[in-house]
Design a protein around this motif. Structure first.
Motif, PDB file in Angstrom:
ATOM      1  N   GLY A 131       0.709  -1.205  -0.060  1.00  9.48           N
ATOM      2  CA  GLY A 131      -0.093   0.017   0.079  1.00  9.48           C
ATOM      3  C   GLY A 131       0.844   1.266   0.041  1.00  9.48           C
ATOM      4  N   PRO A 132       0.433   2.523   0.237  1.00  7.20           N
ATOM      5  CA  PRO A 132       0.962   3.631   0.111  1.00  7.20           C
ATOM      6  C   PRO A 132       1.726   3.833   1.243  1.00  7.20           C
ATOM      7  CG  PRO A 132      -1.423   3.943   0.800  1.00  7.20           C
ATOM      8  CD  PRO A 132      -1.278   2.676   0.063  1.00  7.20           C
ATOM      9  N   ALA A 133       2.844   4.679   1.241  1.00  6.36           N
ATOM     10  CA  ALA A 133       3.817   4.739   2.222  1.00  6.36           C
ATOM     11  C   ALA A 133       2.930   5.351   3.414  1.00  6.36           C
ATOM     12  CB  ALA A 133       5.182   5.486   1.932  1.00  6.36           C
ATOM     13  N   ALA A 134       3.401   4.844   4.693  1.00  2.60           N
ATOM     14  CA  ALA A 134       2.944   5.443   5.993  1.00  2.60           C
ATOM     15  C   ALA A 134       3.188   7.143   5.823  1.00  2.60           C
ATOM     16  CB  ALA A 134       3.237   4.821   7.087  1.00  2.60           C
ATOM     17  N   GLY A 135       2.458   7.759   6.835  1.00  3.06           N
ATOM     18  CA  GLY A 135       2.759   9.146   6.756  1.00  3.06           C
ATOM     19  C   GLY A 135       4.096   9.498   7.381  1.00  3.06           C
ATOM     20  N   PRO A 136       4.573  10.841   7.448  1.00  2.00           N
ATOM     21  CA  PRO A 136       6.005  11.012   7.667  1.00  2.00           C
ATOM     22  C   PRO A 136       6.240  10.637   9.166  1.00  2.00           C
ATOM     23  CG  PRO A 136       4.644  13.068   7.582  1.00  2.00           C
ATOM     24  CD  PRO A 136       3.667  11.815   6.960  1.00  2.00           C
ATOM     25  N   GLY A 137       7.504  10.348   9.341  1.00  3.46           N
ATOM     26  CA  GLY A 137       7.901   9.909  10.701  1.00  3.46           C
ATOM     27  C   GLY A 137       7.894  10.995  11.660  1.00  3.46           C
ATOM     28  N   ARG A 138       8.098  12.322  11.132  1.00  2.00           N
ATOM     29  CA  ARG A 138       8.075  13.346  11.860  1.00  2.00           C
ATOM     30  C   ARG A 138       7.730  14.605  10.939  1.00  2.00           C
ATOM     31  NH1 ARG A 138      13.074  16.400  10.826  1.00  2.00           N
ATOM     32  NH2 ARG A 138      14.417  15.597   9.306  1.00  2.00           N
ATOM     33  N   TRP A 139       7.357  15.718  11.730  1.00  2.00           N
ATOM     34  CA  TRP A 139       6.904  16.826  11.070  1.00  2.00           C
ATOM     35  C   TRP A 139       7.027  18.033  11.659  1.00  2.00           C
ATOM     36  CZ3 TRP A 139       4.029  12.653  12.736  1.00  2.00           C
ATOM     37  CH2 TRP A 139       3.077  12.835  13.934  1.00  2.00           C
ATOM     38  N   ALA A 140       6.608  19.365  11.234  1.00  2.00           N
ATOM     39  CA  ALA A 140       7.127  20.421  11.964  1.00  2.00           C
ATOM     40  C   ALA A 140       8.592  20.591  11.779  1.00  2.00           C
ATOM     41  CB  ALA A 140       6.459  20.665  13.283  1.00  2.00           C
ATOM     42  N   LEU A 141       9.316  20.533  10.585  1.00  2.00           N
ATOM     43  CA  LEU A 141      10.529  20.249  10.344  1.00  2.00           C
ATOM     44  C   LEU A 141      11.296  21.589  10.747  1.00  2.00           C
ATOM     45  CD1 LEU A 141      10.392  18.284   7.061  1.00  2.00           C
ATOM     46  CD2 LEU A 141      10.762  17.168   9.152  1.00  2.00           C
ATOM     47  N   ASP A 142      12.367  21.360  11.146  1.00  2.00           N
ATOM     48  CA  ASP A 142      13.378  22.452  11.330  1.00  2.00           C
ATOM     49  C   ASP A 142      13.513  23.371  10.041  1.00  2.00           C
ATOM     50  OD1 ASP A 142      15.468  23.544  13.515  1.00  2.00           O
ATOM     51  OD2 ASP A 142      16.433  23.705  11.640  1.00  2.00           O
ATOM     52  N   GLU A 143      13.517  24.665  10.273  1.00  2.00           N
ATOM     53  CA  GLU A 143      13.860  25.701   9.321  1.00  2.00           C
ATOM     54  C   GLU A 143      14.937  25.263   8.534  1.00  2.00           C
ATOM     55  OE1 GLU A 143      13.090  27.905  12.754  1.00  2.00           O
ATOM     56  OE2 GLU A 143      11.817  26.469  12.440  1.00  2.00           O
ATOM     57  N   GLY A 144      16.190  24.637   9.081  1.00  2.00           N
ATOM     58  CA  GLY A 144      17.297  24.508   8.390  1.00  2.00           C
ATOM     59  C   GLY A 144      17.036  23.306   7.232  1.00  2.00           C
ATOM     60  N   GLU A 145      15.668  22.605   7.146  1.00  2.00           N
ATOM     61  CA  GLU A 145      15.546  21.561   6.408  1.00  2.00           C
ATOM     62  C   GLU A 145      14.990  22.109   4.963  1.00  2.00           C
ATOM     63  OE1 GLU A 145      14.483  17.563   7.684  1.00  2.00           O
ATOM     64  OE2 GLU A 145      14.418  18.910   9.684  1.00  2.00           O
ATOM     65  N   PHE A 146      14.625  23.330   4.953  1.00  2.00           N
ATOM     66  CA  PHE A 146      14.320  24.232   3.699  1.00  2.00           C
ATOM     67  C   PHE A 146      15.177  25.224   3.436  1.00  2.00           C
ATOM     68  CE2 PHE A 146      10.541  22.619   6.384  1.00  2.00           C
ATOM     69  CZ  PHE A 146       9.864  21.911   5.277  1.00  2.00           C
ATOM     70  N   ALA A 147      15.175  25.502   2.007  1.00  2.00           N
ATOM     71  CA  ALA A 147      15.655  26.557   1.480  1.00  2.00           C
ATOM     72  C   ALA A 147      14.669  27.950   1.779  1.00  2.00           C
ATOM     73  CB  ALA A 147      15.885  26.449  -0.013  1.00  2.00           C
ATOM     74  N   HIS A 148      15.365  28.830   2.215  1.00  2.00           N
ATOM     75  CA  HIS A 148      14.425  29.926   2.648  1.00  2.00           C
ATOM     76  C   HIS A 148      15.602  31.214   2.310  1.00  2.00           C
ATOM     77  CE1 HIS A 148      16.046  30.263   6.555  1.00  2.00           C
ATOM     78  NE2 HIS A 148      16.104  29.071   6.591  1.00  2.00           N
ATOM     79  N   ARG A 149      14.761  32.468   2.418  1.00  2.00           N
ATOM     80  CA  ARG A 149      15.693  33.979   2.230  1.00  2.00           C
ATOM     81  C   ARG A 149      15.058  34.697   3.369  1.00  2.00           C
ATOM     82  NH1 ARG A 149      13.623  38.685   0.494  1.00  2.00           N
ATOM     83  NH2 ARG A 149      11.749  37.776  -0.085  1.00  2.00           N
ATOM     84  N   ASP A 150      16.338  34.953   3.965  1.00  2.00           N
ATOM     85  CA  ASP A 150      16.035  35.959   4.830  1.00  2.00           C
ATOM     86  C   ASP A 150      15.392  35.465   6.216  1.00  2.00           C
ATOM     87  OD1 ASP A 150      18.096  37.560   3.664  1.00  2.00           O
ATOM     88  OD2 ASP A 150      16.364  38.796   2.670  1.00  2.00           O
ATOM     89  N   SER A 151      15.408  34.283   6.686  1.00  2.00           N
ATOM     90  CA  SER A 151      14.518  33.744   7.585  1.00  2.00           C
ATOM     91  C   SER A 151      13.095  33.830   7.344  1.00  2.00           C
ATOM     92  CB  SER A 151      14.838  34.193   8.796  1.00  2.00           C
ATOM     93  OG  SER A 151      16.069  34.050   9.211  1.00  2.00           O
ATOM     94  N   MET A 152      12.693  34.097   6.030  1.00  2.00           N
ATOM     95  CA  MET A 152      11.166  34.093   5.670  1.00  2.00           C
ATOM     96  C   MET A 152      10.541  32.930   5.466  1.00  2.00           C
ATOM     97  SD  MET A 152      10.443  37.554   5.535  1.00  2.00           S
ATOM     98  CE  MET A 152       8.854  37.664   4.695  1.00  2.00           C
ATOM     99  N   ILE A 153      10.147  32.154   6.497  1.00  2.00           N
ATOM    100  CA  ILE A 153       9.671  31.013   6.769  1.00  2.00           C
ATOM    101  C   ILE A 153       8.905  30.540   7.839  1.00  2.00           C
ATOM    102  CG2 ILE A 153      11.939  30.131   7.605  1.00  2.00           C
ATOM    103  CD1 ILE A 153      11.392  27.277   6.321  1.00  2.00           C
ATOM    104  N   SER A 154       7.984  29.778   7.697  1.00  2.00           N
ATOM    105  CA  SER A 154       7.051  29.740   9.063  1.00  2.00           C
ATOM    106  C   SER A 154       7.867  28.858   9.953  1.00  2.00           C
ATOM    107  CB  SER A 154       5.575  28.718   8.565  1.00  2.00           C
ATOM    108  OG  SER A 154       4.894  29.615   7.677  1.00  2.00           O
ATOM    109  N   LYS A 155       8.038  29.416  11.049  1.00  2.00           N
ATOM    110  CA  LYS A 155       8.758  28.627  12.251  1.00  2.00           C
ATOM    111  C   LYS A 155       8.108  27.443  12.316  1.00  2.00           C
ATOM    112  CE  LYS A 155      11.673  31.851  12.479  1.00  2.00           C
ATOM    113  NZ  LYS A 155      11.159  32.865  11.142  1.00  2.00           N
ATOM    114  N   PHE A 156       9.023  26.154  13.078  1.00  2.00           N
ATOM    115  CA  PHE A 156       8.350  24.934  13.488  1.00  2.00           C
ATOM    116  C   PHE A 156       7.192  25.000  14.260  1.00  2.00           C
ATOM    117  CE2 PHE A 156      11.984  24.511  16.092  1.00  2.00           C
ATOM    118  CZ  PHE A 156      11.475  24.316  17.230  1.00  2.00           C
TER     119      PHE A 156
END
Length: 422
Positions: A220-245
């Motif tokens: 079947g389909p893969a289970a949901g993610p093992g973790r969420w609300a990932l750290d901001e460092g796991e996304f490319a972003h500009r000048d901290s313009m990212i929703s905090k975890f």
């Protein structure tokens, strides 16, 4: 006992099928199954159309003692797989059923392609709202869709083409028929342009780059993610313009993304909320007004192995034709400025379940709340103020305060979501 015999996708019938049919007193099945079977002249035949009259006839026959012989139900493929076994079990109980399955159309279609399907998602659009099938096809790389007139390859292809989904559709028709079987690969746009007729058995929707998954332990389909609300460092972003975890954790809890959902991320920025919703299995459309922002969303989606449709444009104007006739189940709004009340109003008119808004400026909260309540949503919110551990010299830590963010959410009353197909 009611014997249910699966047939029709090319596998030979079981050796005792002829014996079962020879003794039958009542045989129920589609017209093509009855025409192909060798039935005794004395057997009464019931052509399957609407299900309820056929079940009523079986009940009257069995209540009368079934003196003419047992009941046999003919069905396609594996009748326990999105088939008639469910309805029979609900009416007569599982103990009265003798099920003899054939090969399902899904298994046969994947076999024709030489593809394993233990990692496939199977979704039925037969007699159901096709929107769920469309969103699953957008979010998963290997999907089998059981179709019906009005929700077949053309309709599926049109919706996927409108969403910009890069998929291959494999339309399998008349499976098991040596003269008329066809297995055709087409693009969504090509599928939308054709009249496929009534012989379609199943449609496979494939992301060609991910059609072979690693060895699986659980089907079947893969289970949901093992973790969420990932750290901001796991996304490319500009000048901290990212929703905090911390904000994303609450937003995800109120959005409730799941397989078969459509989620909008308006003012996506880095796309962190869009990516996290996609990791839960939702189909996601991210709206971002800057070209470099759109590139960042695409890069973050690719880095996390999910599909996110990215639309460049400014809300609320860009929202008018977004996703065609498919309304989102939930909307996250992470930007908006002075246009925020109008953006909230537009999203609230179309959202089937909820709208979640993250705002740094508390001055905008009353207008956003009024827009939600005016659309009939129940509304609630919280001011998030968090302090994270930060290192100090000497191996000690201090608390570093993050900027406070107000998270507001509106939930549509249940009457709007009753009867939604899942």
């Amino acid at each position: 006992m009611i014997t249910v015999v699966g047939t029709g996708t090319g596998a030979p019938p079981s050796p005792d099928t002829g014996t079962v049919l020879a003794g039958a007193g009542l045989v129920v099945g589609a017209r093509r199954h009855l025409a192909a079977a060798r039935l005794p002249e004395r057997a009464e035949q019931v052509v399957l159309g609407p299900l309820a009259p056929a079940l009523d006839r079986i009940e009257r026959y069995t209540d009368g003692g079934a003196r003419g012989g047992p009941v046999v139900v003919l069905a396609s493929g594996d009748p326990g797989f999105f088939g008639i076994v469910r309805a029979l079990a609900e009416r007569f109980g599982t103990g009265r059923l003798d099920v003899r399955p054939g090969v399902s159309s899904v298994a046969t279609a994947f076999a024709r392609l030489g593809l394993p399907w233990d990692d496939a998602v199977v979704v039925s659009a037969h007699g159901r709202d096709p929107r769920t099938a469309v969103q699953v096809c957008r979010s998963r790389p290997k999907v089998a869709v059981l179709t019906a007139p009005g929700s077949g390859p053309a309709e599926l292809g049109a919706a996927l083409a409108d969403a910009g989904a890069e998929r291959v559709l494999v339309v399998a028709s008349a499976l098991g028929d040596p003269e008329h079987e066809r297995v055709e690969r087409v693009t969504p746009a090509e599928a939308a342009a054709r009249d496929w007729g009534p012989a379609v058995s199943v449609v496979l929707c494939l992301d060609a780059s991910r059609s072979l998954a690693p060895v699986r332990t659980v089907a079947g389909p893969a289970a949901g993610p093992g973790r969420w609300a990932l750290d901001e460092g796991e996304f490319a972003h500009r000048d901290s313009m990212i929703s905090k975890f911390e904000v994303r954790a609450l937003a995800l809890a109120r959005i409730g993304p799941r397989l078969g959902d459509l989620v909008w991320d308006i003012g996506a920025g880095s796309g962190s909320v869009a990516v996290e919703c996609a990791r839960f299995g939702a189909a996601v459309t991210a709206v971002e007004k800057t070209p470099d922002g759109c590139d960042r969303v695409r890069a973050n989606a690719a880095a996390h192995g999910v599909d996110v449709r990215v639309v460049q444009g400014a809300a609320p104007g860009v929202l008018s034709g977004l996703d065609g006739y498919h309304d989102p189940d939930a909307v996250f709004i992470g930007g908006g400025g002075r246009e925020l009340p109008e953006i909230v109003s537009v999203c609230a008119r179309r959202a089937r379940r909820s709208v979640v808004i993250a705002m740094a400026s508390l001055d905008r909260v009353p207008a956003a709340r009024d827009a939600l309540t005016a659309a009939g949503f129940t509304c609630d919110g919280v001011l998030l103020q968090s302090s994270r551990l930060a290192p100090l010299p000497g191996g000690v830590s201090r608390l570093a305060a993050a900027n406070p963010v107000f998270v507001l959410w509106g939930v549509r009353p249940p009457a709007r979501t009753e009867g939604v197909s899942q």
